[in-house]
Design an enzyme around this catalytic site. Structure first.
Site, PDB file in Angstrom:
ATOM      1  N   LYS A  88      -3.844  36.528  16.030  1.00  0.00           N
ATOM      2  CA  LYS A  88      -3.793  37.156  17.368  1.00  0.00           C
ATOM      3  C   LYS A  88      -4.195  36.145  18.421  1.00  0.00           C
ATOM      4  O   LYS A  88      -4.863  35.148  18.128  1.00  0.00           O
ATOM      5  CB  LYS A  88      -4.704  38.383  17.441  1.00  0.00           C
ATOM      6  CG  LYS A  88      -6.217  38.136  17.225  1.00  0.00           C
ATOM      7  CD  LYS A  88      -6.991  37.686  18.441  1.00  0.00           C
ATOM      8  CE  LYS A  88      -8.476  37.476  18.118  1.00  0.00           C
ATOM      9  NZ  LYS A  88      -9.197  36.650  19.090  1.00  0.00           N
TER      10      LYS A  88
ATOM     11  N   LEU B  85      -8.519  32.957  16.586  1.00  0.00           N
ATOM     12  CA  LEU B  85      -7.194  33.513  16.291  1.00  0.00           C
ATOM     13  C   LEU B  85      -7.261  34.714  15.336  1.00  0.00           C
ATOM     14  O   LEU B  85      -6.221  35.265  14.950  1.00  0.00           O
ATOM     15  CB  LEU B  85      -6.287  32.422  15.697  1.00  0.00           C
ATOM     16  CG  LEU B  85      -6.039  31.228  16.636  1.00  0.00           C
ATOM     17  CD1 LEU B  85      -5.383  30.072  15.887  1.00  0.00           C
ATOM     18  CD2 LEU B  85      -5.176  31.650  17.828  1.00  0.00           C
TER      19      LEU B  85
ATOM     20  N   SER C  26     -10.139  38.120  10.089  1.00  0.00           N
ATOM     21  CA  SER C  26     -10.036  39.552  10.394  1.00  0.00           C
ATOM     22  C   SER C  26      -8.676  40.089   9.977  1.00  0.00           C
ATOM     23  O   SER C  26      -8.562  41.194   9.441  1.00  0.00           O
ATOM     24  CB  SER C  26     -10.209  39.787  11.895  1.00  0.00           C
ATOM     25  OG  SER C  26     -11.430  39.274  12.334  1.00  0.00           O
ATOM     26  N   SER C  27      -7.644  39.299  10.214  1.00  0.00           N
ATOM     27  CA  SER C  27      -6.292  39.743   9.862  1.00  0.00           C
ATOM     28  C   SER C  27      -6.122  39.815   8.344  1.00  0.00           C
ATOM     29  O   SER C  27      -5.495  40.746   7.824  1.00  0.00           O
ATOM     30  CB  SER C  27      -5.255  38.796  10.471  1.00  0.00           C
ATOM     31  OG  SER C  27      -3.964  39.315  10.297  1.00  0.00           O
TER      32      SER C  27
ATOM     33  N   ASP D  55     -12.785  42.324  15.393  1.00  0.00           N
ATOM     34  CA  ASP D  55     -11.347  42.095  15.596  1.00  0.00           C
ATOM     35  C   ASP D  55     -10.478  42.775  14.535  1.00  0.00           C
ATOM     36  O   ASP D  55      -9.254  42.784  14.660  1.00  0.00           O
ATOM     37  CB  ASP D  55     -11.039  40.585  15.531  1.00  0.00           C
ATOM     38  CG  ASP D  55     -11.481  39.856  16.788  1.00  0.00           C
ATOM     39  OD1 ASP D  55     -11.770  40.525  17.796  1.00  0.00           O
ATOM     40  OD2 ASP D  55     -11.526  38.616  16.758  1.00  0.00           O
TER      41      ASP D  55
END
Ligand code: C5P
Length: 312
Positions: free
Chosen positions: A14, A101, A105-106, A138
């Site tokens: 992100k 970025l 978390s992703s 996030d």
């Protein structure tokens, strides 16, 4: 079921198209106003699940990151489903860490979305969102993707409508910024007067749909003071025609969005010697389609969050 069910999924990075830090809250976290957007840069995760009496979670991660959030995500998801089994996670990292970025978390959110599908259990979105917020500020955003306003800790999310994608360039300097440290540096500079202005100017950007030619990031002042190289990268991107050119999250990555792919491509020459990757904004429709495709063998409807076809 004793054979493994497998999926290969992509965990997108992100950027923050705007990020205002208002004040420190009684719980120690900071009150935010931000606009998140998913981008095309992604880690790849191979996930395998086998039902078993005992839970074992294994991860293959070339970077050997300690306390990988993906492992914690797998454990919390299995607990929430009331399921035990063997989870094997293989991580191919492309999203740099300490860059703002949201890579870790992703990865965690990807496990939250994919594991219930493989295990044949459905977890409702509010349950996933609660686990996500427990994992990190996030993480919940990646259950949504596209463009979204984040308030509170960043975990209260409001989806923004899909806008046309824009080409961009992401400069990834060899600088690792600790998010907690960046907040510590910023906190003493926050005033109640600037808070009102920030809410007002953020509001106008959010109402315009989030993706605009302006935007600001409150971390830039403190992080760029410590790492002047980042300010230089921002200037170079601006000179190449980027609007906006901003640091993402608490840094260190700096991105620029351009009008044309050609402009983004040419901007790369202005960043000679610096690691840079071409990116594009990924809207929510594309984000969901990517997920449905990755899990197509295990789902039979295009629902969100993806729903397992093994659910009885
Ligand atoms: O939630 P997460 O674990 O990603 O946050 C990392 C650190 O960043 C927290 O320990 C806290 O110091 C800081 N933080 C904050 N306010 C937020 C989000 C994070 O102070 N809204």
């Amino acid at each position: 079921m004793s054979t493994a069910r497998r999926a290969r999924v992509r965990a997108l990075a992100k950027i923050n198209l705007d990020l205002r830090v208002l004040s420190q809250r009684p719980d120690g976290y900071h009150e935010l106003r931000t606009i998140f957007h998913t981008i095309s840069l992604a880690d790849t995760i191979d996930l395998a699940f086998t039902r078993a009496r005992k839970t074992v979670i294994e991860i293959q991660d070339p970077l050997q990151l300690p306390d990988n959030l993906a492992v914690k995500a797998a454990r919390l998801t299995l607990e929430a489903m009331g399921v035990s089994g063997r989870v094997a996670i293989r991580l191919v990292k492309r999203i740099p860490t300490g860059a703002g970025l949201g890579g870790g978390s992703s990865d965690a959110a990807a496990v939250l979305l994919a594991l219930p599908v493989l295990a044949g259990r459905a977890l409702a979105l509010p349950v996933l969102a609660q686990i996500a917020a427990e994992l990190g500020s996030d993480v919940p955003f990646f259950l949504l993707g596209g463009a979204a306003v984040g308030i509170g800790r960043g975990t209260e999310l409001f989806p923004l409508p899909d806008a046309p994608s824009r080409p961009g360039l992401l400069a990834v300097p060899e600088v690792h910024v600790s998010t907690a440290e960046a907040y510590r540096l910023l906190s003493p500079r926050l005033t109640s007067e600037s808070k009102q202005n920030k809410i007002f100017s953020f509001q106008s950007l959010a109402l315009a749909g989030g993706v605009s030619e302006s935007g600001c990031n409150d971390f830039e002042a403190v992080v760029m003071e410590q790492h002047p190289r980042l300010a230089l990268l921002k200037r170079r991107l601006e000179q190449a025609g980027a609007a906006p050119a901003l640091m993402s999250g608490s840094g260190s990555a700096v991105f620029g969005l351009f009008r044309t792919r050609d402009q983004a491509f040419r901007a790369r020459n202005g960043l000679s010697g610096e690691k840079a990757v071409g990116i594009s904004l990924v809207n929510r429709a594309r984000y969901r389609t990517m997920w449905w495709r990755a899990l197509q063998e295990h789902i039979d409807q295009r629902l969100w969050p993806p729903r397992s076809r093994y659910v009885r």
